[in-house]
Design a protein around this motif. Structure first.
Motif, short mmCIF file in Angstrom:
data_model
loop_
_atom_site.label_atom_id
_atom_site.label_comp_id
_atom_site.label_asym_id
_atom_site.label_seq_id
_atom_site.Cartn_x
_atom_site.Cartn_y
_atom_site.Cartn_z
N TRP A 156 0.88 -1.17 0.10
CA TRP A 156 -0.04 0.06 0.00
C TRP A 156 0.71 1.40 0.04
O TRP A 156 0.37 2.40 -0.58
CB TRP A 156 -0.96 0.13 1.13
CG TRP A 156 -0.48 0.04 2.54
CD1 TRP A 156 -0.14 -0.92 3.28
CD2 TRP A 156 0.13 1.22 3.32
NE1 TRP A 156 0.40 -0.33 4.59
CE2 TRP A 156 0.44 0.96 4.57
CE3 TRP A 156 -0.05 2.73 2.92
CZ2 TRP A 156 0.98 1.97 5.29
CZ3 TRP A 156 0.55 3.65 3.68
CH2 TRP A 156 0.96 3.20 5.03
N LEU A 157 2.22 1.21 0.51
CA LEU A 157 2.89 2.32 0.33
C LEU A 157 3.33 2.83 -1.22
O LEU A 157 3.30 3.96 -1.51
CB LEU A 157 4.25 2.02 0.90
CG LEU A 157 4.37 2.02 2.56
CD1 LEU A 157 5.52 1.59 3.12
CD2 LEU A 157 3.99 3.41 3.03
N TRP A 158 3.26 1.73 -1.86
CA TRP A 158 3.44 2.11 -3.47
C TRP A 158 2.26 2.70 -4.10
O TRP A 158 2.21 3.59 -4.63
CB TRP A 158 3.54 0.84 -4.15
CG TRP A 158 3.90 0.91 -5.67
CD1 TRP A 158 4.81 1.24 -6.50
CD2 TRP A 158 2.76 0.72 -6.77
NE1 TRP A 158 4.55 1.50 -7.88
CE2 TRP A 158 3.26 1.06 -7.92
CE3 TRP A 158 1.39 0.17 -6.69
CZ2 TRP A 158 2.58 0.76 -8.93
CZ3 TRP A 158 0.76 0.16 -7.72
CH2 TRP A 158 1.20 0.44 -9.11
N VAL A 159 1.08 2.21 -3.37
CA VAL A 159 -0.33 2.81 -3.77
C VAL A 159 -0.41 4.51 -3.49
O VAL A 159 -0.77 5.18 -4.28
CB VAL A 159 -1.58 2.08 -3.23
CG1 VAL A 159 -2.81 2.63 -3.56
CG2 VAL A 159 -1.44 0.53 -3.93
N ALA A 160 0.02 4.49 -1.96
CA ALA A 160 0.00 5.65 -1.52
C ALA A 160 0.91 6.82 -2.44
O ALA A 160 0.61 7.80 -2.64
CB ALA A 160 0.41 6.01 -0.17
N ARG A 161 2.02 6.09 -3.11
CA ARG A 161 3.05 6.97 -3.73
C ARG A 161 2.33 7.44 -4.79
O ARG A 161 2.42 8.66 -5.59
CB ARG A 161 4.38 6.24 -3.87
CG ARG A 161 5.17 6.81 -4.77
CD ARG A 161 6.69 6.15 -5.02
NE ARG A 161 7.56 6.95 -5.79
CZ ARG A 161 8.72 6.82 -5.66
NH1 ARG A 161 9.45 6.25 -4.79
NH2 ARG A 161 9.66 7.85 -6.48
N GLN A 162 1.64 6.25 -5.56
CA GLN A 162 1.09 6.59 -6.86
C GLN A 162 -0.10 7.83 -6.71
O GLN A 162 -0.37 8.50 -7.54
CB GLN A 162 0.57 5.37 -7.42
CG GLN A 162 1.63 4.34 -7.83
CD GLN A 162 2.67 4.97 -8.94
OE1 GLN A 162 2.42 5.49 -9.74
NE2 GLN A 162 3.92 4.60 -8.26
N ARG A 163 -0.79 7.50 -5.63
CA ARG A 163 -1.79 8.40 -5.49
C ARG A 163 -1.53 9.89 -5.42
O ARG A 163 -1.96 10.75 -5.78
CB ARG A 163 -2.61 8.03 -4.35
CG ARG A 163 -3.59 6.76 -4.54
CD ARG A 163 -4.71 6.52 -3.35
NE ARG A 163 -5.72 7.58 -3.24
CZ ARG A 163 -6.95 7.47 -4.04
NH1 ARG A 163 -7.10 6.50 -4.83
NH2 ARG A 163 -7.74 8.42 -4.05
N ALA A 164 -0.34 10.04 -4.54
CA ALA A 164 0.19 11.22 -4.45
C ALA A 164 0.57 12.03 -5.66
O ALA A 164 0.63 13.31 -5.90
CB ALA A 164 1.16 11.06 -3.43
N ALA A 165 1.17 11.21 -6.64
CA ALA A 165 1.71 11.53 -7.99
C ALA A 165 -0.01 11.78 -8.79
O ALA A 165 0.58 12.02 -10.11
CB ALA A 165 2.48 10.48 -8.41
N GLY A 166 -0.99 11.35 -8.41
CA GLY A 166 -2.06 11.91 -9.10
C GLY A 166 -2.90 10.62 -9.91
O GLY A 166 -3.69 10.78 -10.64
N ARG A 167 -2.29 9.32 -9.34
CA ARG A 167 -3.05 8.14 -10.07
C ARG A 167 -4.12 7.79 -9.19
O ARG A 167 -3.69 7.57 -7.90
CB ARG A 167 -1.81 7.02 -10.33
CG ARG A 167 -0.78 7.76 -11.30
CD ARG A 167 0.30 6.65 -11.82
NE ARG A 167 1.23 7.25 -12.60
CZ ARG A 167 2.29 7.76 -12.20
NH1 ARG A 167 2.69 7.93 -10.93
NH2 ARG A 167 3.09 8.41 -13.12
N ASP A 168 -5.08 7.45 -9.61
CA ASP A 168 -6.18 6.84 -8.81
C ASP A 168 -6.24 5.49 -8.60
O ASP A 168 -7.04 4.78 -9.10
CB ASP A 168 -7.59 7.41 -9.48
CG ASP A 168 -8.60 7.02 -8.36
OD1 ASP A 168 -8.55 6.78 -7.26
OD2 ASP A 168 -9.67 7.09 -8.92
N TYR A 169 -5.45 4.92 -7.70
CA TYR A 169 -5.39 3.55 -7.55
C TYR A 169 -5.78 3.23 -5.93
O TYR A 169 -5.64 4.02 -5.26
CB TYR A 169 -3.69 3.04 -7.33
CG TYR A 169 -3.07 3.28 -8.69
CD1 TYR A 169 -3.73 3.52 -9.76
CD2 TYR A 169 -1.77 3.12 -8.85
CE1 TYR A 169 -3.15 3.55 -11.22
CE2 TYR A 169 -1.08 3.23 -10.12
CZ TYR A 169 -1.79 3.76 -11.25
OH TYR A 169 -1.20 3.50 -12.46
#
Length: 323
Positions: A84-97
């Protein structure tokens, strides 16, 4: 291991649109061939938990987990397994995961049979085998723990040897390391082979103010998929829970999985079963405050190279019941 552990379980699920009996949508799973997620996915398909929850699961093996991430980001697949840390990183970059919890399993630090080491400080001057790189989350937690609790510079006072999980396992059981950190399922086998654990990653994390009940690995879907087909996403989560409930208490279900588990001895098999069961996350919503605490610590220890712009938990990271 934090989020590594679960060592090698990354997968991708592709919504093919193919119809089967009762016109169920097909989810095609591209899974690391020897990943532990296969145990759950096999349990889902062989017990009909997928069709009972409104979809048909088709599983295929792949050679590497990174291929799933690339395909997912490129729009070629609908679901992968990641931390989920990868998911959080992606969401912070604007990707809706969005993250659906799968496992909270972590390992620990193992020492050879006959070692006199009792704490991390006793590894001073020796080699530590690490399945991963310098930014491995378990390794970061252990360094912070050693400094805070023992006043010991773990990285500075030891020699680190990074390698693939099977290599670390083989070298560690051969007695060539003072200590070793590996994915949880390799560590279960290491313990079954006579090595001894001097500290659990979960205990080190808890000493650092983290909640060991926070699930680490999970299925990842895109927000668009959740918005357009919530029954399918929730069906995947329900099938996962059905499989966990069965594996938590039914020994016969594990006997059916044994050929997939690469256990050379009864002791290894029993250790793998116990490790998987210990990693089953509690049913119910993820404690987002606890997850935010973990993310903040990872940002402090690993910086932008590890978490990107995610210095606090982005809203919507976890699929929560009722969402």
């Amino acid at each position: 291991m934090f989020m590594k552990f679960l060592g090698g379980a990354a997968m991708a699920l592709v919504l093919t649109g193919t119809a089967v009996a009762q016109d169920l949508p097909v989810l095609k799973a591209s899974v690391l061939k020897f990943g532990t997620v296969n145990w759950e996915l096999t349990t889902i398909t062989e017990n009909g938990f997928d069709t009972a929850n409104g979809f048909d699961l088709d599983v295929n093996g792949v050679a590497s987990g990174s291929a799933g991430e690339i395909a997912f980001q490129g729009g070629e697949t609908d679901v992968i397994v990641s931390d989920w840390l990868w998911v959080a990183r992606q969401r912070a970059a604007g990707r809706d995961y969005v993250f659906i919890p799968y496992s909270k399993a972590v390992g620990g630090v193992m020492v050879p049979e006959g070692s006199e080491a009792q704490t991390l400080a006793d590894l001073a001057g020796g080699k530590i085998g690490i399945a991963g790189g310098p930014l491995d989350k378990s390794w970061l937690i252990l360094q912070a723990y050693a400094q805070r609790e023992l006043g010991f510079d773990l990285a500075g006072e030891t020699e680190q040897v990074y390698g693939a999980p099977p290599l670390i396992y083989k070298t560690a059981t051969g007695g060539d390391f003072a200590g070793a950190i590996n994915y949880w399922h390799f560590m279960a086998k290491m313990e079954a082979d006579g090595m001894r654990k001097i500290i659990d990653i979960a205990d080190a994390a808890e000493a650092m103010g983290l909640d060991p009940e926070t699930p680490l690995l999970g299925y990842v879907v895109k927000g668009e998929m959740l918005e357009q087909n919530p029954d399918l996403v929730n069906g995947l989560a329900a099938a996962s829970r059905d499989a966990k409930d069965l594996l938590a208490g039914d020994d016969a279900a594990w006997e059916a999985l044994r050929p997939k588990m690469n256990a050379d001895t009864d002791a290894q098999f029993e250790a793998l079963v116990a490790g998987f069961r210990a990693g089953i996350p509690a049913e119910g919503p993820v404690d987002e405050d606890a997850a935010n605490t973990m993310l903040s610590l990872m940002a402090e220890l690993g910086g932008e190279e590890l978490v990107g712009e995610a210095t606090s938990l982005p809203e919507g990271t976890f699929l929560q019941p009722g969402s």
